[in-house]
Design a protein around this motif. Sequence first.
Motif, PDB file in Angstrom:
ATOM      1  N   PRO A  32       9.561   3.270  -8.524  1.00 31.16           N
ATOM      2  CA  PRO A  32      10.630   2.727  -7.743  1.00 31.16           C
ATOM      3  C   PRO A  32      11.852   2.352  -8.503  1.00 31.16           C
ATOM      4  N   VAL A  33      13.037   2.414  -8.098  1.00 31.20           N
ATOM      5  CA  VAL A  33      14.183   1.821  -8.772  1.00 31.20           C
ATOM      6  C   VAL A  33      14.900   0.846  -7.661  1.00 31.20           C
ATOM      7  N   GLU A  34      15.575  -0.103  -8.141  1.00 31.15           N
ATOM      8  CA  GLU A  34      16.403  -0.940  -7.245  1.00 31.15           C
ATOM      9  C   GLU A  34      17.689  -0.209  -6.748  1.00 31.15           C
ATOM     10  N   ASP A  35      17.871  -0.461  -5.547  1.00 32.30           N
ATOM     11  CA  ASP A  35      19.029   0.300  -4.792  1.00 32.30           C
ATOM     12  C   ASP A  35      19.761  -0.791  -3.827  1.00 32.30           C
ATOM     13  N   GLU A  36      21.033  -0.671  -3.719  1.00 27.01           N
ATOM     14  CA  GLU A  36      21.653  -1.508  -2.727  1.00 27.01           C
ATOM     15  C   GLU A  36      21.473  -0.432  -1.336  1.00 27.01           C
ATOM     16  N   LEU A  37      20.903  -0.966  -0.375  1.00 25.08           N
ATOM     17  CA  LEU A  37      20.366  -0.149   0.723  1.00 25.08           C
ATOM     18  C   LEU A  37      21.170  -0.511   1.895  1.00 25.08           C
ATOM     19  N   PRO A  38      21.331   0.262   2.924  1.00 27.28           N
ATOM     20  CA  PRO A  38      21.751  -0.188   4.246  1.00 27.28           C
ATOM     21  C   PRO A  38      20.612  -1.010   4.831  1.00 27.28           C
ATOM     22  N   ARG A  39      20.902  -2.073   5.615  1.00 24.38           N
ATOM     23  CA  ARG A  39      19.742  -2.724   6.366  1.00 24.38           C
ATOM     24  C   ARG A  39      19.662  -1.982   7.758  1.00 24.38           C
ATOM     25  N   PRO A  40      18.281  -1.709   7.747  1.00 21.57           N
ATOM     26  CA  PRO A  40      17.916  -0.854   8.984  1.00 21.57           C
ATOM     27  C   PRO A  40      17.963  -1.529  10.286  1.00 21.57           C
ATOM     28  N   GLN A  41      18.265  -0.708  11.252  1.00 18.38           N
ATOM     29  CA  GLN A  41      18.474  -1.280  12.504  1.00 18.38           C
ATOM     30  C   GLN A  41      17.432  -0.812  13.354  1.00 18.38           C
ATOM     31  N   PRO A  42      16.692  -1.812  14.327  1.00 22.34           N
ATOM     32  CA  PRO A  42      15.410  -1.426  15.044  1.00 22.34           C
ATOM     33  C   PRO A  42      15.901  -0.435  16.123  1.00 22.34           C
ATOM     34  N   GLU A  43      15.173   0.809  16.393  1.00 27.75           N
ATOM     35  CA  GLU A  43      15.424   1.662  17.301  1.00 27.75           C
ATOM     36  C   GLU A  43      14.759   1.264  18.420  1.00 27.75           C
ATOM     37  N   ALA A  44      14.427   1.954  19.622  1.00 23.72           N
ATOM     38  CA  ALA A  44      13.787   1.700  20.659  1.00 23.72           C
ATOM     39  C   ALA A  44      12.311   1.552  20.216  1.00 23.72           C
ATOM     40  N   GLY A  45      11.674   0.538  20.756  1.00 26.29           N
ATOM     41  CA  GLY A  45      10.131   0.170  20.388  1.00 26.29           C
ATOM     42  C   GLY A  45       9.856  -0.375  19.064  1.00 26.29           C
ATOM     43  N   GLU A  46      11.005  -0.833  18.262  1.00 21.60           N
ATOM     44  CA  GLU A  46      10.889  -1.149  16.995  1.00 21.60           C
ATOM     45  C   GLU A  46      11.204  -2.368  16.870  1.00 21.60           C
ATOM     46  N   VAL A  47      10.780  -3.209  15.802  1.00 16.73           N
ATOM     47  CA  VAL A  47      11.374  -4.497  15.446  1.00 16.73           C
ATOM     48  C   VAL A  47      12.048  -4.394  13.835  1.00 16.73           C
ATOM     49  N   LEU A  48      12.891  -5.336  13.880  1.00 15.35           N
ATOM     50  CA  LEU A  48      13.421  -5.581  12.428  1.00 15.35           C
ATOM     51  C   LEU A  48      12.552  -6.622  11.623  1.00 15.35           C
ATOM     52  N   VAL A  49      11.920  -6.669  10.553  1.00 12.33           N
ATOM     53  CA  VAL A  49      11.145  -7.835   9.823  1.00 12.33           C
ATOM     54  C   VAL A  49      11.922  -8.401   8.604  1.00 12.33           C
ATOM     55  N   GLN A  50      12.195  -9.520   8.484  1.00 12.89           N
ATOM     56  CA  GLN A  50      12.882  -9.921   7.365  1.00 12.89           C
ATOM     57  C   GLN A  50      11.645 -10.208   6.318  1.00 12.89           C
ATOM     58  N   VAL A  51      11.488  -9.463   5.467  1.00  7.91           N
ATOM     59  CA  VAL A  51      10.261  -9.475   4.498  1.00  7.91           C
ATOM     60  C   VAL A  51      10.312 -10.694   3.656  1.00  7.91           C
ATOM     61  N   GLU A  52       9.216 -11.551   3.611  1.00 12.98           N
ATOM     62  CA  GLU A  52       9.135 -12.628   2.934  1.00 12.98           C
ATOM     63  C   GLU A  52       8.327 -12.338   1.678  1.00 12.98           C
ATOM     64  N   ALA A  53       7.283 -11.652   1.781  1.00 12.90           N
ATOM     65  CA  ALA A  53       6.420 -11.186   0.415  1.00 12.90           C
ATOM     66  C   ALA A  53       5.810  -9.920   0.839  1.00 12.90           C
ATOM     67  N   CYS A  54       5.658  -9.272  -0.157  1.00 15.57           N
ATOM     68  CA  CYS A  54       4.676  -7.965  -0.129  1.00 15.57           C
ATOM     69  C   CYS A  54       3.608  -7.758  -1.000  1.00 15.57           C
ATOM     70  N   GLY A  55       2.334  -7.591  -0.704  1.00 14.74           N
ATOM     71  CA  GLY A  55       1.409  -7.255  -1.737  1.00 14.74           C
ATOM     72  C   GLY A  55       1.631  -6.161  -2.445  1.00 14.74           C
ATOM     73  N   VAL A  56       1.129  -6.356  -3.876  1.00 15.00           N
ATOM     74  CA  VAL A  56       0.964  -5.430  -4.834  1.00 15.00           C
ATOM     75  C   VAL A  56      -0.246  -5.057  -5.330  1.00 15.00           C
ATOM     76  N   GLY A  57      -0.902  -3.973  -4.923  1.00 14.80           N
ATOM     77  CA  GLY A  57      -2.239  -3.583  -5.381  1.00 14.80           C
ATOM     78  C   GLY A  57      -2.142  -2.033  -5.533  1.00 14.80           C
ATOM     79  N   LEU A  58      -3.561  -1.616  -5.850  1.00 12.83           N
ATOM     80  CA  LEU A  58      -3.549  -0.207  -6.365  1.00 12.83           C
ATOM     81  C   LEU A  58      -3.349   0.761  -5.227  1.00 12.83           C
ATOM     82  N   THR A  59      -3.393   0.464  -4.037  1.00 14.21           N
ATOM     83  CA  THR A  59      -2.964   1.561  -2.976  1.00 14.21           C
ATOM     84  C   THR A  59      -1.579   1.580  -2.914  1.00 14.21           C
TER      85      THR A  59
END
Length: 361
Positions: A32-59
């Motif tokens: 994966p490469v770093e990008d400047e992305l648009p911030r997603p907007q939650p649609e009906a039935g969705e939430v917007l999560v501000q990511v604090e941390a993300c696991g990095v594993g074999l999966t």
Amino acid sequence: MFDPPVRDSERLPDGPVPGQRGLRVRAWGADPVEDELPRPQPEAGEVLVQVEACGVGLTVLNCINGDLGNDPELLPRVPGHELAGRVVARGPGVPARLEGRRVVAYFYLSCESCRWCWAGLHPRCERLAGFVGVHRDGGYAEFVALPAANVITVSDELDPVAATVVPDAVATPVHVCGSRAKVVPTDRVVVIGAGGGVGAHMVQVAGLHGASVAGFDRGDRKLEVIEGLGARPVDSSDFAAVDGGGLWDAGPPTVVIDLLGTSDSLGWATANLAPGGRVVVLTTFPDGAGTLSPRELVFAEASVLGSRYASKAEVAAAAELVASGRIRPVIGETTGPDDVLDLHTALRDGTLTGRGALTWQ
Ligand SMILES: [Zn+2]
């Protein structure tokens, strides 16, 4: 009680959509490469999560490699399914009680309306729409929009880096030991691959079930960690040299949990199992193969069980185990986005002990 209806004023404000930092897969199998992305907007039935941390594993690496879906139409894609963060906005129809809560993601995009989902057996969903980080964006970005049904609330006191082990690395062992192998205190459990991200938590969960546990892996550092987790460390560099009957005075293992999925590991498991024992397999590598001996299975009345991920209730249980301190998160290294590819290299080389974690702070 019923949730109050969502008012339009509670949705995201109108105006220019702010950007965000993130890493995206542009070709399945490439880094994966770093990008400047648009911030997603939650649609009906969705939430917007501000990511604090993300696991990095074999999966995650398997996802990036395209093993869980490689349609070019899915690209570019933000990978990462073991994310923890806070709900900062919600789309129409999402209950207010989720606002501001710390959550972890549920990996499978299950339908919630088939017989298996109704039974709480979401990984068997008849209308599985794919996986977070493959079929929709995941946690290798500062913000992610997810279906509200795919976030599981956890204690606000739970450290977000510690929380990254919850959705997979601890939830999967909860499913294996509780629902599949049904480990009891008289069991003698061997975990093959015990120094990895799932393995280091598998030995702990098996221990919580009261079993005697031996952890197989290679390398001094991993064997030290296994011993520190209360399991007996066993060097499995050469499976032929490990005598299952010699591990415990009481007899050979009654449960073998195989996180490697090689012909050597599976062969060892079936050949060394106590009568009435269970072998649990978890790997999904497309080229994984092994030979089972009907003769050995019959003589031992052995059971071979596949185990697939975990239910949402099991993810919630995993969060409680980590928040209460009964399961210790084993996170070998935490890094920012600039160095996350080094973590991928360490995973591929087998030199990372436990899980890795990506943070945006
Ligand atoms: Zn379903």
